[in-house]
Design a protein around this motif. Structure first.
Motif, PDB file in Angstrom:
ATOM      1  N   GLY A   1       8.139 153.406  70.584  1.00  0.00           N
ATOM      2  CA  GLY A   1       7.909 154.299  71.724  1.00  0.00           C
ATOM      3  C   GLY A   1       9.038 154.246  72.735  1.00  0.00           C
ATOM      4  N   LEU A   2       9.507 153.048  73.000  1.00  0.00           N
ATOM      5  CA  LEU A   2      10.599 152.890  73.976  1.00  0.00           C
ATOM      6  C   LEU A   2      11.880 153.562  73.463  1.00  0.00           C
ATOM      7  CD1 LEU A   2      10.890 151.484  76.738  1.00  0.00           C
ATOM      8  CD2 LEU A   2      11.926 149.566  75.536  1.00  0.00           C
ATOM      9  N   ALA A   3      12.156 153.379  72.168  1.00  0.00           N
ATOM     10  CA  ALA A   3      13.362 153.991  71.581  1.00  0.00           C
ATOM     11  C   ALA A   3      13.265 155.520  71.631  1.00  0.00           C
ATOM     12  CB  ALA A   3      13.524 153.512  70.135  1.00  0.00           C
ATOM     13  N   VAL A   4      12.102 156.056  71.265  1.00  0.00           N
ATOM     14  CA  VAL A   4      11.909 157.520  71.279  1.00  0.00           C
ATOM     15  C   VAL A   4      12.018 158.035  72.713  1.00  0.00           C
ATOM     16  CG1 VAL A   4      10.240 159.370  70.828  1.00  0.00           C
ATOM     17  CG2 VAL A   4      10.519 157.534  69.177  1.00  0.00           C
ATOM     18  N   TYR A   5      11.440 157.297  73.655  1.00  0.00           N
ATOM     19  CA  TYR A   5      11.506 157.704  75.066  1.00  0.00           C
ATOM     20  C   TYR A   5      12.956 157.771  75.550  1.00  0.00           C
ATOM     21  CZ  TYR A   5      10.781 157.625  80.078  1.00  0.00           C
ATOM     22  OH  TYR A   5      10.823 157.924  81.419  1.00  0.00           O
ATOM     23  N   LEU A   6      13.747 156.775  75.158  1.00  0.00           N
ATOM     24  CA  LEU A   6      15.150 156.749  75.581  1.00  0.00           C
ATOM     25  C   LEU A   6      15.941 157.886  74.942  1.00  0.00           C
ATOM     26  CD1 LEU A   6      15.879 152.906  75.610  1.00  0.00           C
ATOM     27  CD2 LEU A   6      15.647 154.429  77.570  1.00  0.00           C
ATOM     28  N   VAL A   7      15.613 158.220  73.680  1.00  0.00           N
ATOM     29  CA  VAL A   7      16.279 159.357  73.017  1.00  0.00           C
ATOM     30  C   VAL A   7      15.966 160.643  73.793  1.00  0.00           C
ATOM     31  CG1 VAL A   7      16.246 160.797  70.929  1.00  0.00           C
ATOM     32  CG2 VAL A   7      16.398 158.320  70.712  1.00  0.00           C
ATOM     33  N   GLY A   8      14.706 160.809  74.177  1.00  0.00           N
ATOM     34  CA  GLY A   8      14.315 161.992  74.952  1.00  0.00           C
ATOM     35  C   GLY A   8      15.032 162.053  76.280  1.00  0.00           C
ATOM     36  N   LEU A   9      15.128 160.898  76.934  1.00  0.00           N
ATOM     37  CA  LEU A   9      15.810 160.826  78.235  1.00  0.00           C
ATOM     38  C   LEU A   9      17.286 161.192  78.080  1.00  0.00           C
ATOM     39  CD1 LEU A   9      14.597 159.970  80.978  1.00  0.00           C
ATOM     40  CD2 LEU A   9      15.686 157.761  80.646  1.00  0.00           C
TER      41      LEU A   9
ATOM     42  N   GLY B   1      14.043 167.543  75.211  1.00  0.00           N
ATOM     43  CA  GLY B   1      14.145 166.152  75.685  1.00  0.00           C
ATOM     44  C   GLY B   1      12.863 165.698  76.344  1.00  0.00           C
ATOM     45  N   ALA B   2      12.268 166.601  77.164  1.00  0.00           N
ATOM     46  CA  ALA B   2      11.011 166.246  77.841  1.00  0.00           C
ATOM     47  C   ALA B   2       9.911 166.002  76.805  1.00  0.00           C
ATOM     48  CB  ALA B   2      10.605 167.359  78.802  1.00  0.00           C
ATOM     49  N   GLY B   3       9.876 166.855  75.777  1.00  0.00           N
ATOM     50  CA  GLY B   3       8.878 166.694  74.717  1.00  0.00           C
ATOM     51  C   GLY B   3       9.034 165.365  73.994  1.00  0.00           C
ATOM     52  N   ILE B   4      10.279 165.039  73.646  1.00  0.00           N
ATOM     53  CA  ILE B   4      10.536 163.760  72.945  1.00  0.00           C
ATOM     54  C   ILE B   4      10.134 162.590  73.846  1.00  0.00           C
ATOM     55  CG2 ILE B   4      12.344 162.281  71.975  1.00  0.00           C
ATOM     56  CD1 ILE B   4      13.825 164.864  71.164  1.00  0.00           C
ATOM     57  N   SER B   5      10.454 162.700  75.143  1.00  0.00           N
ATOM     58  CA  SER B   5      10.102 161.619  76.087  1.00  0.00           C
ATOM     59  C   SER B   5       8.596 161.440  76.165  1.00  0.00           C
ATOM     60  CB  SER B   5      10.631 161.938  77.484  1.00  0.00           C
ATOM     61  OG  SER B   5      12.008 161.843  77.504  1.00  0.00           O
ATOM     62  N   ILE B   6       7.858 162.553  76.181  1.00  0.00           N
ATOM     63  CA  ILE B   6       6.386 162.467  76.271  1.00  0.00           C
ATOM     64  C   ILE B   6       5.833 161.790  75.015  1.00  0.00           C
ATOM     65  CG2 ILE B   6       4.257 163.839  76.284  1.00  0.00           C
ATOM     66  CD1 ILE B   6       5.651 165.768  78.202  1.00  0.00           C
ATOM     67  N   VAL B   7       6.402 162.148  73.853  1.00  0.00           N
ATOM     68  CA  VAL B   7       5.954 161.507  72.603  1.00  0.00           C
ATOM     69  C   VAL B   7       6.225 159.995  72.674  1.00  0.00           C
ATOM     70  CG1 VAL B   7       6.392 161.327  70.127  1.00  0.00           C
ATOM     71  CG2 VAL B   7       6.164 163.570  71.180  1.00  0.00           C
ATOM     72  N   GLY B   8       7.411 159.631  73.173  1.00  0.00           N
ATOM     73  CA  GLY B   8       7.765 158.207  73.310  1.00  0.00           C
ATOM     74  C   GLY B   8       6.809 157.486  74.247  1.00  0.00           C
TER      75      GLY B   8
END
Lengths: 167, 197
Positions: free
Chosen positions: B122-130, B159-166
């Protein structure tokens, strides 16, 4: 059509985010209170689920029959009401300031800007109340659980000793 | 030396002007204490720091924390520290310390592993989105003018979508930690359950 698809997608994502914090394991029926959500507002006791509302409602039932915990829950409720009211006041002021800022002339937008900044003051104050209310809620739950095993020690609320080398 | 010569030449050429300036200095100007004048961005930064400090103070404002009694059950105090058998257990941002918290209970350890996995992913996906959101202006600038605005908002939304998934994955991980604690406490209350799949 594309806008509808986008809106539905965004709503699904946000709904997924809201559901994500819920625990999947159902604790067995026990007199101990167990937390079942990461938001710290959903608990299970004696097989029954208790949700603490935005204004602290439902807390009294959760810790019923324990005076100290009930007193803390009432404090929690009062603080939640203050916090939510202050946050609403700040948010309203900031929205009004933004509206004033974007509708005023470029030379006369100071009033709007001042309102936006003014709105931040109650919002910051609400954070203090929210934090303190959360403390009361978690303290009440721990007191209730500890009281099941025996009377609460008076020194349990004493502050922790300072770290070595600290003042 | 050159500067001194230039001053000398100015003195000789602009003597009446300098005299008038000196007269003004004697009567019209008063010596004011130095007051720094900051650029607007510096003033804004000072405001931001002040608000940030106020928020940090607000979030860490001193509140009485009840310290749960030494018990074989796991409890979590208002400061987010777990307690068991009179010991404090701090679970770090990356899940460090979670295994020792529920040590000895295979069922609870299974939930802890799930927690750590979801937390890391989750943290990795969140950072990718950010990172995608931060890169959106540069990606928008790299395309032709007509496509700049839709590209910018498209990448920003992605990016916002990826961050929300993360964030959702991280939340699921936190919920798995709560599961681990509840499983452990249930197994303590009923030791016959511990070790069962």
């Amino acid at each position: 059509m594309i806008r509808v698809v986008r809106s539905v997608g965004a709503a699904l994502l946000v709904a997924q985010l809201a559901r994500a914090g819920s625990a999947s394991y159902q604790p067995r029926s026990s007199p101990r209170i167990a937390s079942v959500h990461i938001n710290g507002r959903a608990y299970v006791r004696d097989g029954q689920r208790y949700e603490i509302g935005l204004f602290g409602g439902g807390g009294d039932e959760l810790v019923a029959n324990n005076e100290a915990a009930t007193a803390l829950m009432r404090k929690h409720r009062r603080k939640e009401i203050w916090a939510t009211s202050l946050f609403g006041l700040g948010l309203g002021t900031s929205i009004a300031g933004n509206a004033l800022f974007w509708t005023a002339d470029a030379q006369d937008n100071r009033r709007g800007l001042a309102l936006v900044w003014l709105g931040l003051v109650p919002m910051v104050a609400s954070a203090v109340f929210f934090n303190s209310a959360r403390h009361d809620l978690e303290n009440a739950v721990n007191i209730y659980n500890d009281a099941l095993e025996g009377p609460i020690a008076p020194e349990a609320f004493a502050p922790s000793p300072p770290p070595p080398g600290g003042r | 030396l050159i500067a001194a010569e230039q001053i000398d030449s100015h003195e000789s050429r602009d003597a009446p002007v300098l005299d008038a300036f000196e007269d003004l200095g004697a009567e019209g100007f008063s010596c004011q204490p130095f007051e720094p004048v900051y650029h607007r961005s510096v003033r804004r930064a000072r405001h931001a720091v002040a608000i940030g400090l106020a928020l940090v103070t607000a979030s860490t404002s001193a509140c009485a924390t009840y310290h749960p009694r030494a018990s074989r059950f796991i409890s979590r105090d208002a400061d987010g520290i777990h307690h068991r058998d009179g010991q404090d257990f701090k679970v770090g941002m990356f899940g460090g310390g979670a295994e020792s918290l529920v040590g000895g209970d295979p069922r609870a350890l299974e939930y802890v592993r799930r927690y750590k996995h979801l937390d890391h992913v989750g943290l990795a996906v969140y950072l990718v989105g950010l990172a995608t959101m931060l890169a959106s202006p540069f990606i928008g600038a790299a395309v032709p003018d007509r496509a700049q605005t839709p590209t910018l908002y498209g990448v920003l939304g992605l990016g916002a979508g990826i961050s929300i998934v993360g964030a959702a994955l991280t939340f699921k991980g936190e919920a798995a930690l709560i599961d681990a604690v509840n499983v452990y406490n249930d197994d303590v209350a009923d030791p016959a359950r511990a070790g069962r799949p």
